[in-house]
Design a protein around this motif. Structure first.
Motif, short mmCIF file in Angstrom:
data_model
loop_
_atom_site.label_atom_id
_atom_site.label_comp_id
_atom_site.label_asym_id
_atom_site.label_seq_id
_atom_site.Cartn_x
_atom_site.Cartn_y
_atom_site.Cartn_z
N VAL A 37 0.94 -1.17 0.07
CA VAL A 37 -0.13 0.19 0.04
C VAL A 37 0.88 1.30 0.05
O VAL A 37 0.47 2.13 -0.76
CB VAL A 37 -0.96 -0.07 1.17
CG1 VAL A 37 -1.64 1.34 1.22
CG2 VAL A 37 -1.90 -1.04 1.07
N ALA A 54 -7.70 4.04 -0.06
CA ALA A 54 -8.74 3.14 -0.30
C ALA A 54 -8.42 2.01 -1.58
O ALA A 54 -8.60 0.59 -1.30
CB ALA A 54 -10.12 3.69 -0.29
N ASP A 55 -8.16 2.68 -2.55
CA ASP A 55 -8.00 1.66 -3.70
C ASP A 55 -6.48 1.00 -3.59
O ASP A 55 -6.67 -0.37 -4.04
CB ASP A 55 -7.79 2.66 -4.95
CG ASP A 55 -9.06 3.33 -5.32
OD1 ASP A 55 -10.26 2.85 -4.90
OD2 ASP A 55 -9.05 4.68 -6.00
N LEU A 70 -5.36 -0.26 -0.78
CA LEU A 70 -5.92 -1.24 0.24
C LEU A 70 -6.74 -2.52 -0.62
O LEU A 70 -6.39 -3.56 -0.48
CB LEU A 70 -6.83 -0.85 1.33
CG LEU A 70 -5.87 0.10 2.31
CD1 LEU A 70 -7.13 0.75 3.31
CD2 LEU A 70 -4.99 -0.86 3.16
N ILE A 71 -7.67 -1.90 -1.64
CA ILE A 71 -8.44 -2.95 -2.22
C ILE A 71 -7.62 -3.60 -3.15
O ILE A 71 -7.42 -4.80 -3.57
CB ILE A 71 -9.37 -2.17 -3.12
CG1 ILE A 71 -10.52 -1.69 -2.09
CG2 ILE A 71 -10.12 -3.07 -4.21
CD1 ILE A 71 -11.41 -0.63 -2.80
N LYS A 85 -13.80 -5.72 3.06
CA LYS A 85 -14.65 -4.64 2.34
C LYS A 85 -14.92 -3.54 3.36
O LYS A 85 -15.01 -2.31 3.03
CB LYS A 85 -15.84 -5.24 1.65
CG LYS A 85 -15.57 -6.24 0.50
CD LYS A 85 -16.79 -6.59 -0.39
CE LYS A 85 -16.53 -7.00 -1.33
NZ LYS A 85 -17.81 -7.92 -2.16
N THR A 124 -11.88 -1.35 3.65
CA THR A 124 -11.37 -0.49 2.45
C THR A 124 -12.66 0.47 2.31
O THR A 124 -12.09 1.63 1.83
CB THR A 124 -11.27 -1.42 1.07
OG1 THR A 124 -12.56 -2.31 1.01
CG2 THR A 124 -9.99 -2.57 1.26
N ARG A 125 -13.68 -0.02 2.63
CA ARG A 125 -15.08 0.95 2.43
C ARG A 125 -15.00 2.25 3.21
O ARG A 125 -15.06 3.06 3.00
CB ARG A 125 -16.50 0.30 2.55
CG ARG A 125 -17.35 0.98 2.28
CD ARG A 125 -18.86 0.17 2.40
NE ARG A 125 -18.93 -1.08 1.81
CZ ARG A 125 -18.94 -2.08 2.41
NH1 ARG A 125 -19.01 -2.21 3.54
NH2 ARG A 125 -19.10 -3.07 1.73
#
Length: 237
Positions: free
Chosen positions: A142, A153-154, A156-157, A164, A167-168
Motif C-alpha cells: 500500500v 482505499a484503492d 488497500l483494495i 470490504k 476498504t470502504r
C-alpha cells in the motif's frame, strides 16, 4: 481467550490421567481374567501402553516443532509469510486473529493521522503493530502504491488482503476528510467483533469438549466392561 485454553488443557489432563494411571490397572485385571478381548479393547490398551512408554516424546515433539518453526520463521521471511498465511485460513482462529490485527492497525493509524502525520508516515508506524506478516507486507505494498499516486482505499483494495468494511471505511474517511474518525469506528467495531467471536468460540468449545470426554469415557467403559460382560454371558466364570 485463556478460558478455552484452560478447557483444552483440562481435557488433556483428564485423558492423560486415565491413560497413564487408570487403564494400566484395568489392563492388569483383564489379563488376569484370561478372557478374549475385542479389537476396541486392544486398541485402548495399545493406546495406553504407547502413552505410558513414550509420554516424553508426546511432550517433547510438539514443543520442539513449535520452537523450531518459530525459530525458522524468525530467520526466513518466506517461511513466516507462509505460516501466517496458513494461520489466517484456520476456521474461527484465522478470522479472529485478523480482526485483532486490523483493530490494532486502525487504532494506531487513527492516532498518528490525527496528530498531523502524513499518510506514508502513518502507514510506516502502524504496520509495525501488525503481528501477521501477510498483512504487514500488504501495508508495504500500500505504501508503494500510495507513493505512486493511488488513493489509499484503492491501494488497500489492490492488495486483496483487507475486508470490504476496512476498504470502504477508508474510502468514506478520505472522501469526507474525517479519516481518523472513520478508522476509530472500525477499531470499535472490530473490538466488539473480537469479544463476540471469543464468546462464540467458547460456547462452541464447551459442548465439543464435553462430547469428546463422553466418547472417551464410553470407549473405556465398553473396552473394559464389554469383555467381562461377554465372559459372564458365555459362562466362563
Amino acid at each position: 481467550i485463556y478460558y478455552p485454553i484452560f478447557l483444552v488443557l483440562l481435557m488433556l489432563t483428564v485423558m492423560i490421567v486415565m491413560m497413564v494411571m487408570v487403564i494400566p490397572k484395568l489392563s492388569t485385571l483383564l489379563e488376569s481374567l484370561n478372557i478374549t478381548m475385542p479389537f476396541y479393547t486392544k486398541a485402548l490398551l495399545a493406546t495406553s501402553g504407547f502413552i505410558v512408554s513414550y509420554w516424553y516424546l508426546l511432550l517433547i515433539i510438539p514443543i520442539a516443532l513449535f520452537i523450531g518453526l518459530k525459530f525458522a520463521a524468525h530467520h526466513s521471511s518466506k517461511l513466516r509469510y507462509k505460516v501466517d498465511a496458513a494461520t489466517l485460513k484456520i476456521p474461527i482462529i484465522g478470522p479472529l486473529l485478523m480482526k485483532i490485527d486490523l483493530a490494532r492497525f486502525c487504532h494506531f493509524f487513527a492516532i498518528t493521522y490525527k496528530s498531523g502525520m502524513g499518510i506514508i508516515e502513518c502507514l510506516q508506524i502502524s504496520k509495525d503493530v501488525l503481528n501477521n506478516k501477510v498483512l504487514h507486507d500488504s501495508i508495504e505494498e500500500v505504501q508503494k502504491n500510495d507513493v505512486e499516486g493511488m488513493r489509499l482505499a484503492d491501494a488497500l483494495i489492490a492488495t486483496g488482503k483487507f475486508p470490504k468494511l476496512v476498504t470502504r471505511m477508508f474510502g468514506v474517511g478520505e472522501n469526507s476528510g474525517n479519516l481518523d474518525q472513520a478508522l476509530q469506528n472500525i477499531n470499535e467495531f472490530y473490538d466488539r467483533e473480537v469479544n463476540d467471536s471469543i464468546n462464540t468460540f467458547v460456547e462452541m468449545l464447551q459442548p465439543v469438549l464435553t462430547l469428546m470426554m463422553g466418547l472417551l469415557l464410553m470407549w473405556i467403559t465398553l473396552a473394559v466392561f464389554g469383555p467381562v460382560y461377554s465372559s459372564f454371558q458365555g459362562g466362563n466364570f
